[in-house]
Structures are given as structure tokens and as C-alpha cells.
Design a protein around this motif. Structure first.
Motif, PDB file in Angstrom:
ATOM      1  N   ARG A  99     144.764  94.490  32.968  1.00 42.77           N
ATOM      2  CA  ARG A  99     143.592  93.647  32.699  1.00 42.77           C
ATOM      3  C   ARG A  99     143.952  92.446  31.818  1.00 42.77           C
ATOM      4  N   TRP A 100     144.951  92.632  30.946  1.00 43.24           N
ATOM      5  CA  TRP A 100     145.365  91.534  30.062  1.00 43.24           C
ATOM      6  C   TRP A 100     146.715  90.941  30.481  1.00 43.24           C
ATOM      7  N   SER A 101     147.652  91.800  30.876  1.00 44.92           N
ATOM      8  CA  SER A 101     149.000  91.319  31.188  1.00 44.92           C
ATOM      9  C   SER A 101     149.138  90.774  32.603  1.00 44.92           C
ATOM     10  N   GLY A 102     148.301  91.271  33.524  1.00 46.27           N
ATOM     11  CA  GLY A 102     148.443  90.894  34.922  1.00 46.27           C
ATOM     12  C   GLY A 102     149.607  91.590  35.602  1.00 46.27           C
ATOM     13  N   ILE A 103     150.252  92.507  34.900  1.00 43.35           N
ATOM     14  CA  ILE A 103     151.417  93.217  35.430  1.00 43.35           C
ATOM     15  C   ILE A 103     150.979  94.467  36.193  1.00 43.35           C
ATOM     16  N   GLY A 160     138.564  86.398  34.743  1.00 41.04           N
ATOM     17  CA  GLY A 160     138.747  87.377  35.810  1.00 41.04           C
ATOM     18  C   GLY A 160     139.403  88.649  35.289  1.00 41.04           C
ATOM     19  N   ARG A 161     139.582  89.606  36.185  1.00 46.36           N
ATOM     20  CA  ARG A 161     140.142  90.901  35.807  1.00 46.36           C
ATOM     21  C   ARG A 161     141.582  91.095  36.268  1.00 46.36           C
TER      22      ARG A 161
END
Length: 324
Positions: free
Chosen positions: A169-173, A259-260
């Protein structure tokens, strides 16, 4: 005997004068003005410097000497836009460094001028959770952009410990990003090679350095989360550590980190560099003025410095056409 040494020095000095005259004749050395003689007529560029002294290509008043003639008004330095070219910012730095607080010219006792824009990079890292309950933060992606915001490095990185929490949700990983990720030590070596001798810009940059297991020199680090100039422009309290998202919204009028799907390290690094460039001139000027002044260089003896290279051991044989 003293008389013999005196004759030896006289002969050596005579050879020195003859060699200097030869270099002046060949146009390799500027003629030295004799005492009591009139100085040569100055050209338009040199006349503008009189009675000032040129220091580093600029005109400066010699230390301890009063300035004669009329004092011109200090140049007004306009602010730079984020789209300013590297040459523009370099010219701004040159103007700022040639002015003191009163606006008059002064000798600048710094070892070198401010770095060119090619020396600036911005960095942003994304971390995932490892260790017990995923509480340890390890590097999973790193992006480095140059002064213009162009990406010069962007890779996914395989942490040294197993990933417990991707923090998508925060890293996009996600798990699929790790399929082609390079080992941490390999990424660390590549990134630190880029950062070497650079001015590194970042937002809460201590987190990025911690993920890289690295400490960058403080005088070459610019943290946009800790600069009152940006908070003042955005209308935030000076001592508040504003988020990158808030500063981008208020100062750059753009939305990031929405976005998420998580943050984009490319977008964040570019945004950080844009914020830095908004206040670059004033920020760098304040940093330069906060450095302790360096003492002036001692006055060189006429028998030292460049003159010594006309001594016997340094004399170039290919110029010795007159058998001096």
C-alpha cells in the motif's frame, strides 16, 4: 665566501631575467609592469574591474583596501523556476557568491565555487518489512534522478532477509517485483558509486541512507523535509516536518502518492528535486554564509610561486633557443 655567494646569486638572477624576457618575447608570459611605469591601457572588461582585483574570474576588492570611486548597486538576483537550465543556475550561484550581505563585492574565502548542477542528484527508496513481524525495514527499490529529473538509476532490490511484509500500500512492491531484483550488496555498490562526491537531495533522507546502510557527508546532503524555506512558501509552521505529498500539493500544485498501488520512487525523487530547485539559490546562499571564513592566502614572494619554474631544473630545453 659572502662575496662569492653574492656573485652566484647575481648570475642566477641575470639568467632568470633573460629567460623571463625570452618568454615575454614569445608571448608565453605577460610582461611585468616596472615600478613607476604607467599601467597598460585596460580593455573594456578589465576596465570594469579597476581598481578591483580579479578573483576566480570575478572582480573583487582587495582585503584591507578602501574601494575608490562610486559603488555600483548590487545586482538583483531573480528567483529560479524549476525549469531553469543548468547554465542559468550556475550563473545565479556565481552572482550570489560574488556578493556579501551589504551587496558590495568581497573576496570569497571558499576553496571552490558551488558545484555545477551535474553534481546534484535526488534519491528515493522504497522499503519492505523483514525480521520478526516484518518490523525491520530493508531496501526493495531505489531510484536516483539527476538535476533535470531524468532517471539515472531505478532497480528492484532483493533484501538480505526474507520478506515478511511487502507493505504494498505504501511501497508499491509486490512478490513479482522480486523475481528480477538484484542482491542488496550489488545494488548498494552501484548506488554508492553514483552518490560519491554528489550533492544528494531527498525527503526525510535519513531513512533512505539507513536502508542503504550508508552515511553521506552532511555538507553534501539536502533534506527537503527539514528546510524552513519550503514550509514558509507553503504556509506551514517553520519547525513542522511537512510530508512530501503536502509540499507537492501546495508548492508544485500536483498530486502524488494517491491510490492504493503504493508510492512511485521515481515520482517521489523527481518531486523532491523540483522542491529543492524552488529554493535552491536562497538555500545554498544560506549554507555558504554559514561556513566559517577561511583566512586569506599569504602574499607570495617574488622568488617563489610561478617564478621558481624558470630556475635551471625547471627550464624547458625546447625554448632554450638563445642559449640562455
Amino acid at each position: 665566501s659572502p662575496q662569492g655567494r653574492s656573485k652566484k646569486r647575481s648570475r642566477k638572477h641575470q639568467r632568470f631575467l633573460e629567460r623571463r624576457a625570452l618568454l615575454e618575447q614569445k608571448g608565453l608570459l605577460r610582461p611585468r609592469r616596472r615600478q613607476g611605469s604607467q599601467p597598460p591601457a585596460a580593455g573594456p572588461a578589465e576596465a570594469a574591474c579597476s581598481p578591483l582585483t580579479k578573483v576566480g574570474g570575478r572582480c573583487s576588492q582587495p582585503a584591507g583596501e578602501p574601494q575608490s570611486g562610486k559603488v555600483g548597486k548590487p545586482k538583483q538576483v531573480p528567483s529560479l523556476s524549476p525549469s531553469a537550465s543548468p547554465d542559468s543556475i550556475a550563473r545565479h550561484h556565481s552572482v550570489l557568491l560574488s556578493q556579501d550581505d551589504g551587496g558590495s563585492s568581497a573576496v570569497l574565502w571558499t576553496s571552490s565555487p558551488l558545484p555545477r548542477p551535474g553534481k546534484y542528484v535526488a534519491i528515493d527508496c522504497e522499503m519492505v518489512g523483514t525480521g520478526p513481524r516484518g518490523r525491520l525495514s530493508e531496501l526493495a527499490r531505489c531510484t536516483v534522478v539527476n538535476y533535470e529529473g531524468d532517471v539515472i538509476y531505478d532497480k528492484y532490490v532483493q533484501p538480505e532477509l526474507p520478506i515478511v511484509d511487502y507493505r504494498t500500500r505504501w511501497s508499491g512492491i509486490t512478490k513479482r517485483h522480486m523475481k528480477n531484483a538484484i542482491p542488496f550488496r550489488a545494488a548498494q555498490a552501484e548506488i554508492l558509486k553514483i552518490l560519491k562526491d554528489k550533492i544528494v537531495v531527498g525527503h526525510a533522507i535519513h531513512n533512505d541512507f539507513q536502508a542503504l546502510k550508508y552515511f553521506h557527508p552532511k555538507d553534501r546532503t539536502r533534506d527537503t523535509s527539514r528546510i524552513p524555506l519550503l514550509n514558509q512558501k507553503a504556509g506551514f509552521p517553520v519547525k513542522v516536518s511537512a510530508s512530501l505529498k503536502s509540499l507537492a500539493k501546495h508548492l508544485l500544485h500536483k498530486k502524488i502518492q494517491i491510490g492504493r498501488k503504493g508510492h512511485s520512487s521515481v515520482e517521489d525523487a523527481r518531486t523532491t528535486m523540483e522542491l529543492y530547485r524552488l529554493v535552491e539559490v536562497q538555500w545554498e546562499r544560506e549554507l555558504a554564509s554559514s561556513l566559517p571564513p577561511r583566512p586569506p592566502s599569504p602574499v607570495a614572494d617574488s622568488s617563489t610561486d610561478s617564478d621558481q619554474y624558470m630556475d635551471d631544473q625547471y627550464w624547458p630545453t625546447d625554448l632554450n633557443t638563445n642559449s640562455l
